[in-house]
Motif scaffolding. Structure first.
Motif, PDB file in Angstrom:
ATOM      1  N   GLU A 196       0.867  -1.170   0.000  1.00 13.60           N
ATOM      2  CA  GLU A 196       0.000   0.000   0.000  1.00 13.60           C
ATOM      3  C   GLU A 196       0.903   1.218   0.000  1.00 13.60           C
ATOM      4  N   ARG A 197       0.968   1.889  -1.137  1.00 14.69           N
ATOM      5  CA  ARG A 197       1.808   3.072  -1.267  1.00 14.69           C
ATOM      6  C   ARG A 197       1.017   4.286  -0.789  1.00 14.69           C
ATOM      7  N   VAL A 198       1.535   4.927   0.242  1.00 17.93           N
ATOM      8  CA  VAL A 198       0.844   6.051   0.864  1.00 17.93           C
ATOM      9  C   VAL A 198       1.507   7.352   0.420  1.00 17.93           C
ATOM     10  N   PRO A 199       0.759   8.248  -0.225  1.00 20.80           N
ATOM     11  CA  PRO A 199       1.350   9.513  -0.696  1.00 20.80           C
ATOM     12  C   PRO A 199       2.002  10.292   0.448  1.00 20.80           C
ATOM     13  N   GLY A 200       3.211  10.776   0.203  1.00 19.77           N
ATOM     14  CA  GLY A 200       3.903  11.604   1.179  1.00 19.77           C
ATOM     15  C   GLY A 200       4.651  10.851   2.257  1.00 19.77           C
ATOM     16  N   ALA A 201       4.526   9.531   2.309  1.00 17.61           N
ATOM     17  CA  ALA A 201       5.208   8.755   3.357  1.00 17.61           C
ATOM     18  C   ALA A 201       6.712   8.736   3.110  1.00 17.61           C
ATOM     19  N   ARG A 202       7.491   8.760   4.180  1.00 10.78           N
ATOM     20  CA  ARG A 202       8.937   8.670   4.095  1.00 10.78           C
ATOM     21  C   ARG A 202       9.477   7.438   4.815  1.00 10.78           C
ATOM     22  N   SER A 203       8.588   6.614   5.319  1.00 10.71           N
ATOM     23  CA  SER A 203       8.980   5.381   5.991  1.00 10.71           C
ATOM     24  C   SER A 203       8.083   4.250   5.503  1.00 10.71           C
ATOM     25  N   ALA A 204       8.429   3.042   5.882  1.00 11.76           N
ATOM     26  CA  ALA A 204       7.629   1.885   5.485  1.00 11.76           C
ATOM     27  C   ALA A 204       7.673   0.839   6.582  1.00 11.76           C
ATOM     28  N   THR A 205       6.580   0.119   6.726  1.00 10.42           N
ATOM     29  CA  THR A 205       6.518  -1.013   7.637  1.00 10.42           C
ATOM     30  C   THR A 205       6.332  -2.274   6.807  1.00 10.42           C
ATOM     31  N   VAL A 206       7.160  -3.273   7.066  1.00 13.58           N
ATOM     32  CA  VAL A 206       7.127  -4.527   6.322  1.00 13.58           C
ATOM     33  C   VAL A 206       6.855  -5.679   7.275  1.00 13.58           C
ATOM     34  N   GLY A 207       6.019  -6.603   6.841  1.00 12.98           N
ATOM     35  CA  GLY A 207       5.711  -7.778   7.646  1.00 12.98           C
ATOM     36  C   GLY A 207       5.853  -9.049   6.828  1.00 12.98           C
ATOM     37  N   PHE A 208       6.457 -10.053   7.425  1.00 12.50           N
ATOM     38  CA  PHE A 208       6.518 -11.399   6.859  1.00 12.50           C
ATOM     39  C   PHE A 208       5.574 -12.264   7.682  1.00 12.50           C
ATOM     40  N   TRP A 209       4.508 -12.738   7.043  1.00 14.74           N
ATOM     41  CA  TRP A 209       3.426 -13.434   7.739  1.00 14.74           C
ATOM     42  C   TRP A 209       3.374 -14.903   7.349  1.00 14.74           C
ATOM     43  N   VAL A 210       2.936 -15.709   8.283  1.00  8.23           N
ATOM     44  CA  VAL A 210       2.572 -17.092   8.008  1.00  8.23           C
ATOM     45  C   VAL A 210       1.289 -17.366   8.778  1.00  8.23           C
ATOM     46  N   ALA A 211       0.341 -18.022   8.122  1.00  9.45           N
ATOM     47  CA  ALA A 211      -0.977 -18.252   8.733  1.00  9.45           C
ATOM     48  C   ALA A 211      -0.930 -19.455   9.664  1.00  9.45           C
ATOM     49  N   VAL A 212      -0.017 -19.394  10.611  1.00  9.58           N
ATOM     50  CA  VAL A 212       0.154 -20.473  11.588  1.00  9.58           C
ATOM     51  C   VAL A 212       0.285 -19.831  12.959  1.00  9.58           C
ATOM     52  N   GLY A 213      -0.557 -20.239  13.872  1.00 13.22           N
ATOM     53  CA  GLY A 213      -0.519 -19.709  15.226  1.00 13.22           C
ATOM     54  C   GLY A 213      -0.558 -20.814  16.246  1.00 13.22           C
ATOM     55  N   SER A 214      -0.828 -20.430  17.477  1.00 10.23           N
ATOM     56  CA  SER A 214      -0.800 -21.406  18.561  1.00 10.23           C
ATOM     57  C   SER A 214      -1.845 -22.503  18.384  1.00 10.23           C
TER      58      SER A 214
END
Length: 476
Positions: A38-56
């Motif tokens: 999701e490219r947000v206009p004017g943003a100067r930072s980014a958050t990245v996540g590596f997900w796996v659909a596995v939980g407890s």
């Protein structure tokens, strides 16, 4: 956007413009890796996540030997172990080098384990996004799960559990889920417990890792200052460099079926006796699954009942009677089960009357409905908080991940606000009546007796079953 956009697993490319002129793109790679940005206009930072659909909930218990097959050790606690161990080194990076990579650029990095997914994430300046993707990819694909680090981290996790066990709020939350959901895997604690963490072996965690951290399990989400095509190329290069073979075509793992499970209540009352100055109590009912069409109605119900300082619970229990400092309601939804709960912290001598007040306010809402003013305030509160939360790239990154893994659709702010606007007072009342008719469970921590809850359990309309088993008493 005119409505939520479906995210089919067999659709290679998707692009849309969300509210605020944010550009959302999604690619399903031949290997099954899914990349969303999701490219947000004017943003100067980014958050990245590596997900796996596995939980407890996905951890396997011990299985006995069968024929020529050897016994399989329990994997309970493996998900939490992996959350820690993936930061402890790969063939090309030590634990210190991983930490230094983010510290030296002022970035943030961490991980979270949920009941149905795990996410490893980082927030950095836009110029440092390639580094963040490269390091997270190396961690995700190539953790060595070193034996010495494994045993060292066992001690760290046990200390983490001890810290949580000293917090009455953590304890009462775990006990409530066990009481409401019983033997359902969602009723197990996310982090495991002392027995499972002490008992799980490196071999069991390693097998859990190999079985669930594969290309077609991986979902990468980035929000902020990001170019999607560059991101796809970077993810592909990073996981390939770390050792993954992407030559074989694979379909992404299927999402969990959004069908409500049959849940048998674990207990009517779970009481943990401790000589604390304050008692904390949670009352819970089976709630809605995460994809239920009434989740916007549930949000409004939660807001009116216990979602803020103008809510009924706050006004009645704290403002009018002065019986609690913290009082609220909450809703947690998963693929096939959910919990709707009420919370208060109060003097042990008042826990009985406070519990009665919590149920009484919920009952009054179900019987008399909500006013037009309450509906308006709830809509305003939820709309405003949703808009404000999207000022943060962390929230946008998480929304992409949950959309891909849980709901299978992307609903931007305008869609969410439209759904809230459609909720009527009749909808809220009907849902309150339905939830209130379900079995009630109570969890409490403090210097209180089980008899303090006789009235609230005896009067609850949905609490007639399973009470014969009596309370679950947990020692201090």
């Amino acid at each position: 956007m005119n409505g939520a956009v479906a995210l089919p697993l067999d659709l290679p490319e998707l692009s849309l413009t969300a509210s605020g002129d944010a550009l959302v793109r999604r690619s399903v790679l031949p290997s099954g890796i899914r990349v969303l940005s999701e490219r947000v206009p004017g943003a100067r930072s980014a958050t990245v996540g590596f997900w796996v659909a596995v939980g407890s909930r996905d951890e396997l218990g011990a299985e006995p030997a069968l024929g020529d097959m050897a016994a399989l050790p329990s994997r309970f606690g493996s998900t939490h172990f992996l959350e820690h161990l993936l930061f402890k080194g790969t063939p090309t990076r030590s634990a210190l080098e991983i930490a230094v990579s983010f510290d030296e650029v002022g970035g943030e990095h961490n991980a979270l384990t949920g009941k149905e997914y795990t996410c490893y994430y980082a927030k950095v300046q836009d110029k440092d996004l390639p580094m963040a993707v490269s390091v997270l990819a190396d961690m995700f694909t190539s953790s060595v799960l070193d034996e010495a680090e494994f045993e060292n981290e066992r001690g760290v996790i046990l200390e983490e559990l001890a810290m949580a066990d000293d917090d009455p709020n953590d304890v009462v939350g775990e006990r409530l889920f066990e009481a409401v959901l019983g033997d359902h895997p969602l009723g197990r604690p996310i982090g495991g417990d002392n027995d499972t963490i002490r008992g799980v072996t490196r071999s069991a965690v390693w097998q859990h890792y190999l079985a669930n951290y594969r290309p077609n399990d991986l979902v990468v989400t980035v929000a902020g200052a990001v170019d999607h095509d560059e991101l796809v190329a970077l993810v592909t290069a990073s996981v390939s460099a770390a050792g993954w073979d992407l030559s074989a075509a694979a379909r992404p793992v299927e999402r969990r079926a959004p069908l409500a499970a049959s849940v048998t209540r674990g207990s009517a009352l779970s009481l943990t006796t401790r000589p604390n100055e304050q008692a904390v109590v949670m009352l819970g009912y089976p709630g809605l699954v995460a994809t239920d069409d009434r989740r916007s109605t549930l949000s409004v119900l939660n807001s009116v009942l216990g979602g803020g300082m103008s809510s009924r619970l706050f006004q009645e229990v704290r403002e009018k009677r002065g019986l609690a400092y913290s009082v609220y309601s909450f809703a947690s939804g998963y693929s096939d089960a959910g919990v709707f709960g009420l919370y208060a912290g109060c003097s042990p001598k008042n826990v009985g009357v406070v519990s009665e007040l919590l149920v009484a306010e919920f009952t009054r809402l179900a019987e008399s409905g909500v006013t037009a003013d309450e509906l308006r305030r709830a809509n305003g509160q939820l709309s405003g908080s949703a808009a404000l939360s999207l000022e943060d790239s962390d929230t946008r990154m998480s929304r992409l991940g949950r959309s891909e893994i849980t709901t299978g659709e992307f609903a931007d702010l305008d869609v969410a606000l439209g759904r809230l606007a459609e909720v009527t007072a009749a909808d809220v009342q009907a849902l309150a009546q339905e939830i209130l008719s379900r079995p009630l469970s109570v969890a409490a921590v403090g210097a209180v007796e089980a008899s303090a809850f006789d009235s609230v359990l005896g009067s609850a309309s949905g609490s007639t079953e399973a009470t014969a088993a009596g309370p679950v008493l947990v020692g201090s």
